[in-house]
Design an enzyme around this catalytic site. Sequence first.
Site, PDB file in Angstrom:
ATOM      1  N   HIS A 266      16.676 -25.221 -92.687  1.00  0.00           N
ATOM      2  CA  HIS A 266      16.548 -26.177 -91.591  1.00  0.00           C
ATOM      3  C   HIS A 266      17.925 -26.611 -91.066  1.00  0.00           C
ATOM      4  CE1 HIS A 266      14.438 -29.606 -89.533  1.00  0.00           C
ATOM      5  NE2 HIS A 266      15.614 -30.186 -89.715  1.00  0.00           N
ATOM      6  N   GLU A 267      18.772 -27.077 -91.985  1.00  0.00           N
ATOM      7  CA  GLU A 267      20.086 -27.563 -91.545  1.00  0.00           C
ATOM      8  C   GLU A 267      20.934 -26.427 -90.966  1.00  0.00           C
ATOM      9  OE1 GLU A 267      20.321 -30.604 -91.211  1.00  0.00           O
ATOM     10  OE2 GLU A 267      18.728 -31.284 -92.565  1.00  0.00           O
ATOM     11  N   HIS A 270      20.179 -26.073 -87.360  1.00  0.00           N
ATOM     12  CA  HIS A 270      20.981 -27.025 -86.579  1.00  0.00           C
ATOM     13  C   HIS A 270      22.419 -26.517 -86.454  1.00  0.00           C
ATOM     14  CE1 HIS A 270      18.116 -30.271 -86.119  1.00  0.00           C
ATOM     15  NE2 HIS A 270      17.952 -30.445 -87.417  1.00  0.00           N
ATOM     16  N   GLU A 296      16.164 -29.821 -82.764  1.00  0.00           N
ATOM     17  CA  GLU A 296      15.131 -29.652 -83.792  1.00  0.00           C
ATOM     18  C   GLU A 296      14.395 -28.324 -83.615  1.00  0.00           C
ATOM     19  OE1 GLU A 296      15.056 -31.801 -86.177  1.00  0.00           O
ATOM     20  OE2 GLU A 296      13.139 -31.480 -87.213  1.00  0.00           O
TER      21      GLU A 296
END
Lengths: 507, 507
Positions: A266-267, A270, A296
Site C-alpha cells: 500500500h505505502e 503511494h 489512494e
Amino acid sequence: MPDTETAFQRFGQRMGVIRDLAQAAAVLSWDQNTYMPDGAHEARGQQLATLEALAHERMTDPDLGGLIEELEGAGLPEESAEAAMVRQARIEFDRATKLPADLVEALTRHTARARAVWARARHDDDFGAFAPELERMLELKRRQADALGYQDHPYDALHDVFEPGSTAARVKAVFEPLRDATVELVRAIGESQVEVDDAPLRQAFDEALQERFALDTVRAFGYDLEHGRLDRTVHPFATSFSKYDVRITTRYQRSFLNTALFGTLHEAGHGMYEQGIADAYYRTPLEEAVSLGVHESQSRLWENLVGRGLPFWQGAYGRLQRTFPGQLGSVDLQAFYRAINRVQPSLVRVEADEVTYNLHIMIRFELELALLDGSLAVADLPAAWNERYRLYLGVTPPNDALGVLQDVHWSVGLLGYFPTYALGNLMSVQLFEAVRAANPDLDDDLRAGRFGPLLGWLRENVHVHGSRYHPDALLERATGSVLDAAPYLRYLERKYGAIYHLGPATA
Amino acid sequence: MPDTETAFQRFGQRMGVIRDLAQAAAVLSWDQNTYMPDGAHEARGQQLATLEALAHERMTDPDLGGLIEELEGAGLPEESAEAAMVRQARIEFDRATKLPADLVEALTRHTARARAVWARARHDDDFGAFAPELERMLELKRRQADALGYQDHPYDALHDVFEPGSTAARVKAVFEPLRDATVELVRAIGESQVEVDDAPLRQAFDEALQERFALDTVRAFGYDLEHGRLDRTVHPFATSFSKYDVRITTRYQRSFLNTALFGTLHEAGHGMYEQGIADAYYRTPLEEAVSLGVHESQSRLWENLVGRGLPFWQGAYGRLQRTFPGQLGSVDLQAFYRAINRVQPSLVRVEADEVTYNLHIMIRFELELALLDGSLAVADLPAAWNERYRLYLGVTPPNDALGVLQDVHWSVGLLGYFPTYALGNLMSVQLFEAVRAANPDLDDDLRAGRFGPLLGWLRENVHVHGSRYHPDALLERATGSVLDAAPYLRYLERKYGAIYHLGPATA
C-alpha cells in the site's frame, strides 16, 4: 515577455523556498515517527511550528500575491505547465490568506489539546470526555468553512482541500447506490455456505523475513530505493521530501502476515506515485499529488488489484512459500488466495477487507455531514454510529473505544477527509480497467512478475502529471470516464462471487 | 523595566526562531549522513541552503540589531544569564552582518567546488589539482578575516569563531614547549626496548556485539538514550537538535576493535556535554558548547582519560572478555591495556595515539599560519608538510594522499580549526585533575563502574553553563587555572613512562 520571464523566475524562487520549508518539515516529521528519541517531542513540536509559521508567512506575503496576479494576467498559454503552476499557487495563496490568523492559531492550539483528550478518552472508553472537544472542533471547522467559502454545505469547503472540485452532493450521489449494493453483497456473503479460513495467515512469521519479502516485492513493482527507503513505525505512512526522496514505513505483526505485507504494498503505491512526478515539476507547486483520492487510488491499486489478485500470487506465491516453508509449505495457492481475501464485517475500519471497507467510510461521511450542519448533536453521535454499524455491517460496537472513538481524524480536525479513502478505491478499479484495456496481457505480466508495463502506464497517465490537471480531468484523460462506482461494484461482485460461490442473482 | 521585559521577550522569540532553523538544518544533515537514499543529495543540498539563507536573513535583520542594542543599554546585571544571552547574540549578529553577501556566497560556492576537487585529488594523489582551489580558498579566508577584523594575524579572526578569545600567539605559546617535550617523549618511546603488541585488537569482532558493548558502556557513563541515539555513518559525529535530542554516530571495523569502541566513547563525550546544558538555556544563544576546545575536552576525557585508563578496564574488561571470549578470553588485562595504548608515530592524524596526536595538529597549525600570512607558498606546502612529519614524528609520507591531502578541513574552509583538537586534549587533563582533587575516590568509582560522580562534576562545572561564560573563565572556574600544557605533559610522561619503562631521566 522578458517582464513575464522575470516575474515567473521570482515566482518560482518564492514557491521553491516555501516547498523547501514544507519538505524540511516533512523530514522532521518522518524522523519524529521513526527514530526520534522519546524525550524530544516537545522540542520537535516547536521546530515544526516554526517551520510552519515561516512557510505560512511566505505563502501569505502580499508580494507573492502580486506576482501571482501579474502572471495570471500575462497570457501564459492555458494548457502550459507554467499556467498550471500559477493556478495551483493561486489556490494555495487564497487558502492561506483567507483564514484569519486567530482562527489558524485557535485550530493549532485546539488540535494539540483535542488529540490528547481523544487519546485518553479512547483509552478510558469515555466519549463524554471527548464530546466538548469535538463540539469545539466542529465550531472551529464551521468557521474555517465560512472563511474558505462554499455554495451548498460547509462540508464542501473542508473536503475541497483534500479532493479539489469534489462536493458532499457528488460524494453522496456516488456513495448511495454503492452503499445499498454493498450492503446487499455483504449479506449474500454472510449467507454463503462457503467458509474462508485465514488461519494460515495467523501463524508466527519472523519479522526480518517479512521485511525482506515485502521489500523484494515493492522493489520488483518499481519502488525506487535510490530515491526512497523503508523504515518501521507505529502508524505506517508514505512521505515525500521532494520527488527524489520518497520514504515509506510499515509495522510488523509477528502473528499476522497481512499487516506488514499489504501495508508495505500500500505505502509503496503511494511512494511510486510521488517518485514518478515529472522532474520539471521539482520545487514547483505541481510537485504534489493532485488529490488524496488519486493518491489512494495508487496505493489501493498495488495493494489490492495487484497484491490481492490471483495472477500476482500465481507468480509470487512460490517465493513466499520458500520464505516461510514451515508455515505455508502445505497451504496451496487457492487456500492462500482465499485467506487473504476473507470478507468479515467488523468494527474497525483499518482492518476491513475490500468489500466492507467503503461502508466504514460511508458511515463516517454521513455522520460528519450531519454534525457539521447541526442536524446531529454530538451527544447523539455514539448512538447514531452504532445504529449505522448495525444497519450497514450487521455488527454492534460493544463500547465507544471500538466504535466512534476509533479514528484520530476528527480530533485533529481532519473533517472532509474520510471519503477520499473510498474515492481512491473506486478510482483504482477505473484505472485498472483502463490499464487492462490498453494492455490485454496484464494478467500474464503480473504472473511473470513483469510490473514495468503497469507502472509505465500509471507513470504516463497519472504520476508524471503531479497536480498539473484537475483531478476530474486527470481521471477522464486516463480512463475516458468520470468518477464512477459501477466498475468497483462489478469488480467486487465478480471477485467475491467466485470466492463465495454466489449465484448470479445476488452477484 | 516593563519595556526591557518586552524587548527581552521579543529578542528571545527572534533568537528562538533562528535556533529552530539551525536545528532543523541539523536534523536534515544528520539524516543526510545516516539514512538518506543516495539519489537525494542535490535536493537535500537545496533544502539546507534555504534553511541557512533564512537563518542568515533573520540573524542580520536590523530589527534584531536594534533589540540587541536596546538590551545592551538596559542595565541587565552583568553576571546574569540574560546579559550573557545578549552578549552571545551580539557576537553572532556582528559576525553575520560583517561579512559582505558576495563573500558569503563566494565562500559557499567555492567550498562545494573545492571539496569535490580535493576528494578527487586525494583519490588521484594529485596535489597539483587541488593547489589552485586552496589558493583561492586562502584568498577568500583572508578576505573573511579582514571583514571580521583582528589585531595581530588574520588567523586570529578565523580561529576566534571556533575558540573565542584564543589567538595564534597564545596557541603558539602553549604549543611550542609541548611540541619539543612531545618529540622527546616519542623518541624515548621509540628507543625503548618494550614492544607493545596490538594484535589482540586486530581480530574479527562481530559488529552487532561491538555495538552492544559500546552502547552499554556509554549508557553507563550517562549518555541519555531518552534524549539521544546511536546510528551508523561513514564519518562519525555528534549533533544536537536541542539539548533534548543529541545524537551520536559511529562506524564499525570488523577487523579492528578500537574504531567503534573508542569512537563511540568519544562521541558520547560530546553528546553528554550538550545533553547537560541547563534547561533554562533551551532555544537561547547559550544552548551551545562554549568552544570547540571545550567540546573536545569532553570527548577526549571520556575516550582517553576514562576509556583508555586502567581503572575503567579493571572494572569493564571482564564484560568485554565475556562479549568476545574467543578473541580476548586468553588476553590478560595488562596486555589489553597496553595494546589499546600502543604508541606508534604514523602518517594519519585520525588514527594517532594520545602521545603523537598533538604533533599532527601542530604541523597543521604551523603550516596554516604560514599559508595565511603568505610566508609559505601553496606550491611549497607538500614539501613543508613532509619535512615537518620527518622532524616531529620521524616518518615521511610516501605520497600526498597520505600526507598533505589527508584532511577535508582546508578544502571546506575550516581554517583556524585544527588547534581546537589539541586544546581539547590539554583541557581534558586539566579538568580530570580538578575532578580528582574534588573526588579522591575517582579511580575506585571508575573501577566499580560508578560514573555518576564524574559526570556530576562535569555537569556542574562545565555542561550546565552552555556558552554562558567565556571559555577562559569557564576553565578557571572549574580548575582554578588558565589553559596549561604542563598537566597534559605530566600525564603522558607518567602513563607512557610506565607502559614503556622509561627512566625518570626522560619521563
